[in-house]
Design a protein around this motif. Sequence first.
Motif, short mmCIF file in Angstrom:
data_model
loop_
_atom_site.label_atom_id
_atom_site.label_comp_id
_atom_site.label_asym_id
_atom_site.label_seq_id
_atom_site.Cartn_x
_atom_site.Cartn_y
_atom_site.Cartn_z
N GLY A 173 0.78 -1.11 0.07
CA GLY A 173 -0.02 -0.13 0.15
C GLY A 173 0.97 1.30 0.07
O GLY A 173 2.24 1.11 0.22
N ASP A 174 0.31 2.49 -0.22
CA ASP A 174 1.10 3.61 -0.28
C ASP A 174 0.70 4.66 0.93
O ASP A 174 -0.09 4.31 1.61
CB ASP A 174 0.80 4.23 -1.57
N ALA A 175 1.30 5.65 1.09
CA ALA A 175 1.18 6.38 2.32
C ALA A 175 -0.33 6.95 2.28
O ALA A 175 -0.92 7.22 3.45
CB ALA A 175 2.31 7.62 2.18
N ALA A 176 -1.04 7.29 1.20
CA ALA A 176 -2.20 7.81 1.10
C ALA A 176 -3.19 6.48 1.69
O ALA A 176 -4.50 6.85 1.88
CB ALA A 176 -2.80 8.35 -0.08
N GLY A 177 -2.82 5.43 1.58
CA GLY A 177 -3.69 4.20 1.96
C GLY A 177 -4.31 3.42 0.61
O GLY A 177 -5.18 2.70 0.90
N ASN A 178 -3.96 3.89 -0.44
CA ASN A 178 -4.24 2.86 -1.63
C ASN A 178 -3.68 1.47 -1.40
O ASN A 178 -2.40 1.19 -1.12
CB ASN A 178 -3.72 3.52 -2.96
N LEU A 179 -4.36 0.45 -1.44
CA LEU A 179 -3.97 -0.95 -1.33
C LEU A 179 -4.14 -1.91 -2.35
O LEU A 179 -5.06 -1.89 -3.21
CB LEU A 179 -5.13 -1.53 -0.03
N HIS A 180 -3.26 -2.66 -2.73
CA HIS A 180 -3.28 -3.90 -3.57
C HIS A 180 -3.42 -5.15 -2.69
O HIS A 180 -2.51 -5.39 -1.88
CB HIS A 180 -2.12 -4.02 -4.46
N LEU A 181 -4.32 -5.80 -3.29
CA LEU A 181 -4.70 -7.29 -2.45
C LEU A 181 -4.37 -8.19 -3.55
O LEU A 181 -4.93 -7.96 -4.87
CB LEU A 181 -5.76 -7.36 -1.80
N ASP A 182 -4.21 -9.34 -3.21
CA ASP A 182 -4.25 -10.41 -4.23
C ASP A 182 -5.44 -11.28 -4.00
O ASP A 182 -5.90 -11.14 -2.71
CB ASP A 182 -2.96 -11.60 -4.17
N GLN A 183 -6.31 -11.81 -4.92
CA GLN A 183 -7.35 -12.58 -4.62
C GLN A 183 -7.20 -13.68 -3.84
O GLN A 183 -6.03 -14.37 -4.12
CB GLN A 183 -7.97 -12.79 -5.98
N PRO A 184 -8.13 -14.34 -3.03
CA PRO A 184 -9.33 -13.83 -3.04
C PRO A 184 -9.58 -12.43 -1.88
O PRO A 184 -8.82 -12.79 -0.94
CB PRO A 184 -10.17 -15.25 -2.40
N TYR A 185 -10.42 -11.60 -2.38
CA TYR A 185 -10.48 -10.27 -1.67
C TYR A 185 -11.28 -10.81 -0.25
O TYR A 185 -11.30 -9.79 0.64
CB TYR A 185 -10.91 -9.22 -2.50
N VAL A 186 -11.97 -11.76 -0.28
CA VAL A 186 -12.93 -12.10 0.42
C VAL A 186 -13.86 -10.85 0.84
O VAL A 186 -14.42 -10.25 -0.47
CB VAL A 186 -12.47 -12.63 1.93
N LEU A 187 -14.15 -10.41 1.80
CA LEU A 187 -14.99 -9.20 2.16
C LEU A 187 -14.43 -7.98 2.30
O LEU A 187 -15.06 -6.84 2.81
CB LEU A 187 -15.96 -9.58 3.32
N ASP A 188 -12.97 -8.15 2.23
CA ASP A 188 -12.24 -6.67 2.54
C ASP A 188 -13.02 -5.29 1.76
O ASP A 188 -12.82 -4.35 2.22
CB ASP A 188 -10.86 -6.95 2.19
N GLU A 189 -13.02 -5.55 0.16
CA GLU A 189 -13.86 -4.33 -0.43
C GLU A 189 -14.93 -3.90 0.14
O GLU A 189 -15.12 -2.66 0.54
CB GLU A 189 -13.80 -4.72 -1.85
N ARG A 190 -15.82 -4.95 0.51
CA ARG A 190 -17.10 -4.62 1.35
C ARG A 190 -16.91 -3.85 2.58
O ARG A 190 -17.41 -2.77 2.94
CB ARG A 190 -17.99 -5.75 1.23
N PHE A 191 -16.02 -4.29 3.27
CA PHE A 191 -15.82 -3.64 4.64
C PHE A 191 -15.08 -2.34 4.52
O PHE A 191 -15.53 -1.34 5.15
CB PHE A 191 -14.79 -4.64 5.65
N ALA A 192 -14.21 -2.29 3.57
CA ALA A 192 -13.54 -0.95 3.33
C ALA A 192 -14.71 0.14 3.00
O ALA A 192 -14.49 1.31 3.35
CB ALA A 192 -12.79 -1.17 2.03
N HIS A 193 -15.61 -0.13 1.92
CA HIS A 193 -16.61 0.94 1.97
C HIS A 193 -17.84 0.89 2.88
O HIS A 193 -18.40 2.19 2.85
CB HIS A 193 -17.14 0.44 0.42
N ALA A 194 -18.05 -0.29 3.64
CA ALA A 194 -19.02 0.13 4.55
C ALA A 194 -18.76 0.61 5.97
O ALA A 194 -19.65 0.99 6.56
CB ALA A 194 -19.83 -1.46 4.62
N SER A 195 -17.46 0.53 6.32
CA SER A 195 -17.11 0.83 7.60
C SER A 195 -16.76 2.39 7.80
O SER A 195 -16.35 2.90 6.71
CB SER A 195 -15.77 0.19 8.12
#
Lengths: 302, 279
Positions: A173-195
């Motif tokens: 990830g970078d200093a601003a918080g852009n993150l790269h994940l390898d699949q499977p992302y599981v629920l990480d994207e949903r958590f990121a947007h809902a929290s």
Amino acid sequence: MTGFHLAADKRTTLEEAVAHVQDGATVALGGGLAARLPMALVRALVRQGTTGLRVVGSAHSIDVDLLVGAGAVAVCEESYVGFEQDLGLAPAFRRGAESGSLVVRESSCVTMLTQLRAAEMGVPFLPVRGLLGTDLPTLHPEWGTVTCPFTGQVLAAVPALAPDVALLHAPIGDAAGNLHLDQPYVLDERFAHASRVVVASVDRLVDTAEVVAAGVTVPAHVVTAVVEAPFGAHPTSCYPGYAYDRPHLAEYVKAAAAGGDAFEAYLDRYVRVDEQTYRDLTGAERLTAWSASDEQWQELFR
Amino acid sequence: MSTQTRTGTQGWSLDEWFVVALARTVADGEVVFHGFASPCAQVAMHVARRTHAPGSMLVEGATYAVNPEPAFVPPTSNDLALHRDAVYRMRFEEFFDAACRGAVDRMFLSGGQIDAYGNTNVTAIGGMPLPKIKLGGGGGGANISATIGALTVWTTRHGSGRTLVEAVDFLTDLGHRTPAGTRAELGHTGGGPQWLVTELGVLDYTADGRARLVATFPDVTVAEVEKATGFALTVADEVGTVAEPTPAELAAVRAVDPLGVRRLEFGPADLARHFGPAA
């Protein structure tokens, strides 16, 4: 959900990162089973002495079990907590459930997904398939049913769920918080947007260009804080960096099953220490050998 | 973990045969899925694709990879070893949406308790909120057991006498009929359990949704199956023997699962069961 997080530099320390988690908070844990669990953040939460958490997610293992064993959790709302056939049931989670000290409001993967989606969409509930006729609704007085205004079908209905804090781990990830994940992302994207707050640890902090080249999975504008924590998912895997640490997980399960002094000794040795000490003690570096050959990869699972 | 099966070149072990029996429940051309903590089902789906069901589409357990060629089956379900070289990996949402709308034909399900209608308990022995034994939990089963086309239910603990029960202590995943009604009455779109494969034999389901014994492994009698079953067992007019594994099926099991992860599901007595000419 509040607005986006626009600061250009969100780097912080593990201690400051977990200060976002208040006692009694609803916390979403990223990753799944024994992969990409936010373990450095979990260890920091234990050191912080947090209590009364409601933890939510899909299928989890040592993250939830360690938090339960350390007395941080009041309510568990996952679809699964355990170590599969390899190491069996989750000892601290089991003990808590069976003694009544832990409230288990077991959920299911699609239900959790649907509740997060409702929060992301800004609607108070959504319908979901299944559940009716199972006993899961007996654990959830907040769930209900809804009759479709168009077809008359009766479906289970579940309320929006916006976690107070999501704890995620990413390889880069970078200093601003852009993150790269390898699949499977599981629920990480949903958590990121809902929290409301998203706290991320990364194995390596890198230039934005490197995250962009790898692909941004979670964008900076939903991330509140980012902290560099090498081997931050250990003893769970975080590919392409490192595989699952089977001996360490077995050591954890043994200590958690024994409970009492054995569990305290585990906490003293591996949790109530800084992360550099943890990495040295666990020899996490050896788990990068998975990529050398299929034979070496298999060896890690024997 | 043992890397060796106890079979010679001519024979085969119960764990291998069991996986083959599971694999045969996959029809060619089906879209099939297994959940996590399911080594036998995991291996079986690959065996099916490598033998009689090359046209099936396999969605790998906790990675949601489509038709991967695993380096080996590791003892944890969310691992890169399982999805390496997959052309495509579904997202979590994408898989569960497909399963909910009816695009997935078959799922494998197991449970600490299974009743005559194929309802399973993977939540708690002794029920909730104060269980005698808190099991891990059901993943997405409480949703997609309602919607997937057909279910293959399995257990490797039938002989314990505690697994096939009259009533589950907690109903996590849906069989054909629950105390609240049938699948149709509950509005569920999936077909429910089609097969129940155990270490004692193979069962299908009658028109009223109850498990019916149709075949046993050759070292097991119908009376033994009845004794191990906690509900009144329906028995087919003619109970056969589970068809022997072919060399191709055995070769596929051994190639897919060199670590023997499938064996984690069996007790010592069943791991010692051996069949075939070298027995």
